[in-house]
Design an enzyme around this catalytic site. Structure first.
Site, PDB file in Angstrom:
ATOM      1  CB  THR A 132     -13.590  40.481  70.934  1.00 15.61           C
ATOM      2  OG1 THR A 132     -14.362  41.373  70.122  1.00 15.61           O
ATOM      3  CG2 THR A 132     -13.800  40.901  72.381  1.00 15.61           C
ATOM      4  CD  GLU A 134     -17.869  45.102  70.033  1.00 15.89           C
ATOM      5  OE1 GLU A 134     -18.421  45.682  70.976  1.00 15.89           O
ATOM      6  OE2 GLU A 134     -17.970  45.493  68.854  1.00 15.89           O
ATOM      7  CE1 TYR A 156     -18.603  38.825  73.583  1.00 13.66           C
ATOM      8  CE2 TYR A 156     -17.806  40.818  72.495  1.00 13.66           C
ATOM      9  CZ  TYR A 156     -17.799  39.441  72.630  1.00 13.66           C
ATOM     10  OH  TYR A 156     -16.984  38.677  71.826  1.00 13.66           O
ATOM     11  CE  LYS A 160     -15.510  37.132  74.597  1.00 13.23           C
ATOM     12  NZ  LYS A 160     -14.861  35.874  74.237  1.00 13.23           N
TER      13      LYS A 160
HETATM   14  P1  NAP Z   1     -20.953  31.751  68.767  1.00 12.62           P
HETATM   15  O1  NAP Z   1     -21.251  31.194  67.426  1.00 12.62           O
HETATM   16  O2  NAP Z   1     -21.960  32.587  69.475  1.00 12.62           O
HETATM   17  O3  NAP Z   1     -20.558  30.510  69.714  1.00 12.62           O
HETATM   18  C1  NAP Z   1     -20.431  30.655  71.109  1.00 12.62           C
HETATM   19  C2  NAP Z   1     -20.291  29.285  71.730  1.00 12.62           C
HETATM   20  O4  NAP Z   1     -20.242  29.425  73.155  1.00 12.62           O
HETATM   21  C3  NAP Z   1     -21.486  28.348  71.449  1.00 12.62           C
HETATM   22  O5  NAP Z   1     -21.005  27.034  71.337  1.00 12.62           O
HETATM   23  C4  NAP Z   1     -22.318  28.488  72.720  1.00 12.62           C
HETATM   24  O6  NAP Z   1     -23.160  27.386  72.969  1.00 12.62           O
HETATM   25  C5  NAP Z   1     -21.206  28.559  73.738  1.00 12.62           C
HETATM   26  N1  NAP Z   1     -21.628  29.100  75.029  1.00 12.62           N
HETATM   27  C6  NAP Z   1     -22.269  30.271  75.279  1.00 12.62           C
HETATM   28  N2  NAP Z   1     -22.452  30.432  76.604  1.00 12.62           N
HETATM   29  C7  NAP Z   1     -21.927  29.333  77.200  1.00 12.62           C
HETATM   30  C8  NAP Z   1     -21.811  28.899  78.535  1.00 12.62           C
HETATM   31  N3  NAP Z   1     -22.290  29.626  79.553  1.00 12.62           N
HETATM   32  N4  NAP Z   1     -21.214  27.720  78.793  1.00 12.62           N
HETATM   33  C9  NAP Z   1     -20.732  26.963  77.784  1.00 12.62           C
HETATM   34  N5  NAP Z   1     -20.808  27.302  76.488  1.00 12.62           N
HETATM   35  C10 NAP Z   1     -21.396  28.492  76.201  1.00 12.62           C
HETATM   36  O7  NAP Z   1     -19.599  32.603  68.734  1.00 12.62           O
HETATM   37  P2  NAP Z   1     -18.403  32.549  67.660  1.00 12.62           P
HETATM   38  O8  NAP Z   1     -18.674  33.573  66.626  1.00 12.62           O
HETATM   39  O9  NAP Z   1     -18.114  31.170  67.298  1.00 12.62           O
HETATM   40  O10 NAP Z   1     -17.222  33.157  68.554  1.00 12.62           O
HETATM   41  C11 NAP Z   1     -16.363  32.299  69.314  1.00 12.62           C
HETATM   42  C12 NAP Z   1     -15.676  33.124  70.411  1.00 12.62           C
HETATM   43  O11 NAP Z   1     -14.913  34.152  69.813  1.00 12.62           O
HETATM   44  C13 NAP Z   1     -16.613  33.811  71.375  1.00 12.62           C
HETATM   45  O12 NAP Z   1     -15.970  33.827  72.629  1.00 12.62           O
HETATM   46  C14 NAP Z   1     -16.719  35.229  70.846  1.00 12.62           C
HETATM   47  O13 NAP Z   1     -17.036  36.130  71.897  1.00 12.62           O
HETATM   48  C15 NAP Z   1     -15.333  35.426  70.313  1.00 12.62           C
HETATM   49  N6  NAP Z   1     -15.190  36.346  69.171  1.00 12.62           N
HETATM   50  C16 NAP Z   1     -15.961  36.189  68.063  1.00 12.62           C
HETATM   51  C17 NAP Z   1     -15.768  37.024  66.973  1.00 12.62           C
HETATM   52  C18 NAP Z   1     -16.593  36.893  65.715  1.00 12.62           C
HETATM   53  O14 NAP Z   1     -16.634  37.844  64.931  1.00 12.62           O
HETATM   54  N7  NAP Z   1     -17.215  35.725  65.459  1.00 12.62           N
HETATM   55  C19 NAP Z   1     -14.779  38.017  67.018  1.00 12.62           C
HETATM   56  C20 NAP Z   1     -13.997  38.130  68.178  1.00 12.62           C
HETATM   57  C21 NAP Z   1     -14.192  37.274  69.232  1.00 12.62           C
HETATM   58  P3  NAP Z   1     -24.629  27.249  72.250  1.00 12.62           P
HETATM   59  O15 NAP Z   1     -24.350  26.746  70.855  1.00 12.62           O
HETATM   60  O16 NAP Z   1     -25.316  26.272  73.107  1.00 12.62           O
HETATM   61  O17 NAP Z   1     -25.228  28.625  72.245  1.00 12.62           O
HETATM   62  N1  GDD Z   2     -26.878  42.314  65.089  1.00 15.83           N
HETATM   63  C1  GDD Z   2     -27.276  43.399  64.415  1.00 15.83           C
HETATM   64  N2  GDD Z   2     -28.562  43.434  63.921  1.00 15.83           N
HETATM   65  N3  GDD Z   2     -26.405  44.413  64.222  1.00 15.83           N
HETATM   66  C2  GDD Z   2     -26.837  45.470  63.505  1.00 15.83           C
HETATM   67  C3  GDD Z   2     -28.120  45.552  62.976  1.00 15.83           C
HETATM   68  C4  GDD Z   2     -29.031  44.486  63.203  1.00 15.83           C
HETATM   69  O1  GDD Z   2     -30.180  44.495  62.780  1.00 15.83           O
HETATM   70  N4  GDD Z   2     -28.221  46.710  62.281  1.00 15.83           N
HETATM   71  C5  GDD Z   2     -27.049  47.331  62.390  1.00 15.83           C
HETATM   72  N5  GDD Z   2     -26.203  46.592  63.134  1.00 15.83           N
HETATM   73  C6  GDD Z   2     -24.833  46.976  63.503  1.00 15.83           C
HETATM   74  C7  GDD Z   2     -24.531  46.872  64.996  1.00 15.83           C
HETATM   75  O2  GDD Z   2     -25.058  47.997  65.700  1.00 15.83           O
HETATM   76  C8  GDD Z   2     -23.010  46.810  64.971  1.00 15.83           C
HETATM   77  O3  GDD Z   2     -22.476  48.099  64.907  1.00 15.83           O
HETATM   78  C9  GDD Z   2     -22.698  46.091  63.658  1.00 15.83           C
HETATM   79  O4  GDD Z   2     -23.913  46.089  62.897  1.00 15.83           O
HETATM   80  C10 GDD Z   2     -22.227  44.652  63.823  1.00 15.83           C
HETATM   81  O5  GDD Z   2     -23.114  43.995  64.689  1.00 15.83           O
HETATM   82  P1  GDD Z   2     -23.027  42.400  64.917  1.00 15.83           P
HETATM   83  O6  GDD Z   2     -23.033  41.695  63.633  1.00 15.83           O
HETATM   84  O7  GDD Z   2     -24.072  42.064  65.922  1.00 15.83           O
HETATM   85  O8  GDD Z   2     -21.562  42.184  65.510  1.00 15.83           O
HETATM   86  P2  GDD Z   2     -20.725  42.988  66.604  1.00 15.83           P
HETATM   87  O9  GDD Z   2     -19.659  43.748  65.859  1.00 15.83           O
HETATM   88  O10 GDD Z   2     -21.576  43.728  67.533  1.00 15.83           O
HETATM   89  O11 GDD Z   2     -20.052  41.796  67.427  1.00 15.83           O
HETATM   90  C11 GDD Z   2     -19.462  40.687  66.757  1.00 15.83           C
HETATM   91  O12 GDD Z   2     -18.094  40.949  66.508  1.00 15.83           O
HETATM   92  C12 GDD Z   2     -17.271  41.112  67.684  1.00 15.83           C
HETATM   93  C13 GDD Z   2     -15.839  41.383  67.196  1.00 15.83           C
HETATM   94  O13 GDD Z   2     -15.687  42.730  66.908  1.00 15.83           O
HETATM   95  C14 GDD Z   2     -19.639  39.465  67.662  1.00 15.83           C
HETATM   96  O14 GDD Z   2     -19.242  38.317  66.950  1.00 15.83           O
HETATM   97  C15 GDD Z   2     -18.806  39.570  68.922  1.00 15.83           C
HETATM   98  O15 GDD Z   2     -18.871  38.332  69.643  1.00 15.83           O
HETATM   99  C16 GDD Z   2     -17.344  39.846  68.515  1.00 15.83           C
HETATM  100  O16 GDD Z   2     -16.535  39.970  69.669  1.00 15.83           O
END
Ligand code: NAP
Ligand code: GDD
Length: 382
Positions: A132, A134, A156, A160
């Site tokens: 990520t 992050e 987190y 990671k």
């Molecule tokens: P998500 O929608 O939160 O999905 C996470 C998945 O992991 C869900 O299926 C969840 O199950 C499962 N899970 C959580 N804890 C678990 C555990 N202990 N054992 C087995 N399964 C578990 O996340 P996503 O956005 O699809 O992201 C997929 C991956 O990419 C994650 O690893 C995330 O950290 C990483 N990532 C995401 C982003 C982004 O912007 N979306 C960016 C960079 C990296 P439930 O459905 O039961 O909760």
């Molecule tokens: N969730 C949330 N809720 N975020 C908020 C809010 C709110 O009400 N208001 C402002 N934010 C700001 C957060 O402080 C952060 O800076 C930004 O919006 C994005 O927050 P999220 O959408 O929660 O995502 P994230 O960037 O913290 O994390 C996501 O992206 C990562 C990749 O950079 C997640 O998907 C992570 O799993 C992933 O690794």
């Protein structure tokens, strides 16, 4: 037929990736954890389409915190490719559950890599780790690329980091085909409701329909490089089709603030916002209404919001103890080596999310008022 195993198949990326791999002719094994309510909404359509003996989508229960079931499943399936997407993926929640997050997001990666080794699958099984942006946290340079040093800012991100380095280490130590996708934020209509983009598009839809009065947000200044999950799962697959394993940044190369994302989302329904004040006193206020656009999107005449109404307020509850202020990725390596380019930009992303949330909210409101559930097939015909 190639066999792929996806952990976290019930999540946003898991659902899109499963769909992509099935289309490519894979047999897909999705791993999910047990929940007390249904958690397969995003993948139910895959079961329906592939029902019967010919199904090429299977699922099994496991948890990233348990080694034994992971080993057993890998032994049974002997997958060609593993996509490790399962994680406690909410940054703010990781401050409340740091130990669990470290276990699932950090040690969970090790459990899979060790299982591959234990079962002698090193030559057969390719491994993708969902790393990520992050990791860059308090960024050392902008834009961020594969060589930018890491500075994690949450439990987190620290978990990671372990996942990232153990993936690199197993590649170097045991010659595993294991690689990291360093993915910047990616969203979609099926994004989890507590991530900021989806929180905004749901609220903008609700407010436009007269179902919600205000939206409370945290840090409006945070900037993210937002892409579409559909584009990003293609990059995951491409990484495992290369001759040698490498790590790649996947991003759009454009960054947008939370405030700007809100302006675009409300703008979609003709509600034009202006932000006044600073810090906790900042407010998102209606500047003017585009009546023609409102009517086109909502299907009825505009009634309930006036110029000067406050629709967005800041609530410090949503602040994080340590924040990531700015993420902006440089996807040059992915473009040059994988031939990967995103199809979506942030405007297209907002439009698709708003359109989907408007439809969903209208349906939920209809059901709340005593309407009845109609099957997707009937809905299509209507
Ligand atoms: P998500 O929608 O939160 O999905 C996470 C998945 O992991 C869900 O299926 C969840 O199950 C499962 N899970 C959580 N804890 C678990 C555990 N202990 N054992 C087995 N399964 C578990 O996340 P996503 O956005 O699809 O992201 C997929 C991956 O990419 C994650 O690893 C995330 O950290 C990483 N990532 C995401 C982003 C982004 O912007 N979306 C960016 C960079 C990296 P439930 O459905 O039961 O909760
Ligand atoms: N969730 C949330 N809720 N975020 C908020 C809010 C709110 O009400 N208001 C402002 N934010 C700001 C957060 O402080 C952060 O800076 C930004 O919006 C994005 O927050 P999220 O959408 O929660 O995502 P994230 O960037 O913290 O994390 C996501 O992206 C990562 C990749 O950079 C997640 O998907 C992570 O799993 C992933 O690794």
């Amino acid at each position: 037929m190639k066999k792929a195993l996806i952990t976290g198949v019930t999540g946003q990326d898991g659902a899109y990736l499963a769909e992509l791999l099935i289309k490519k002719g894979y047999i897909v094994y999705g791993l999910k954890r047990r929940a007390s309510t249904f958690n397969t909404k995003r993948i139910d359509h895959l079961f329906v389409k592939n029902r019967g003996d010919e199904t090429n989508f299977h699922y099994a229960y496991t948890d990233m915190t348990e080694t034994t079931s992971l080993v057993r499943l890998l032994k049974e399936i002997e997958p060609d490719e593993i996509y490790n997407l399962a994680a406690q993926s909410h940054v703010k929640v990781s401050f409340d559950t740091p130990e669990y997050t470290a276990n699932a997001d950090g040690l969970g990666v090790l459990r899979i890599l060790e299982s591959i080794r234990l079962l002698g699958l090193e030559k057969k099984t390719k491994f993708y780790q969902a790393s990520t942006s992050e990791l860059y946290g308090k960024v050392r340079e902008t834009p961020q690329n594969e060589n930018t040093p890491f500075y994690p800012r949450s439990p987190y991100a620290v978990a990671k980091i372990y996942g990232y380095w153990i993936t690199v280490n197993y590649r170097e130590a045991y010659n595993l085909f294991s690689c990291n996708g360093i993915l910047f934020n990616h969203e979609s209509p099926i994004r989890g409701e507590t991530f900021v983009t989806r929180k905004i598009t749901r609220a903008a839809a609700n407010i436009a329909l007269g179902l919600q009065k205000k939206l409370l947000l945290g840090n409006l200044n945070a900037k993210r490089d937002w892409g579409h999950a559909k584009d990003y799962v293609k990059a995951m697959w491409l990484m495992l089709q290369q001759d040698k394993p490498e790590d790649f940044v996947i991003a759009t190369g454009i960054t947008t603030s939370v405030r700007e994302f809100a302006v675009k989302s409300f703008g979609y329904v003709g509600i034009n916002l202006v932000f006044l004040g600073e810090g906790e006193e900042e407010r998102g206020i209606v500047d003017h209404i585009d009546h023609e656009r409102y009517e086109r999107r909502i299907g009825k005449k505009f009634a309930h919001i006036r110029k000067g109404d406050v629709l967005i307020e800041v609530d410090p509850f949503y602040y994080r103890p340590t924040e990531v202020d700015l993420l902006l990725g440089d996807p040059t390596k992915a473009r040059e080596k994988l031939g990967w380019e995103p199809k979506y930009n942030v405007e297209m992303l907002v439009d698709e999310m708003m359109d989907s949330d408007l439809k969903m909210m209208q349906k939920e409101d209809y059901l709340k008022k005593g309407g009845f559930e109609i099957t997707p097939q009937i809905e299509d015909i209507m």
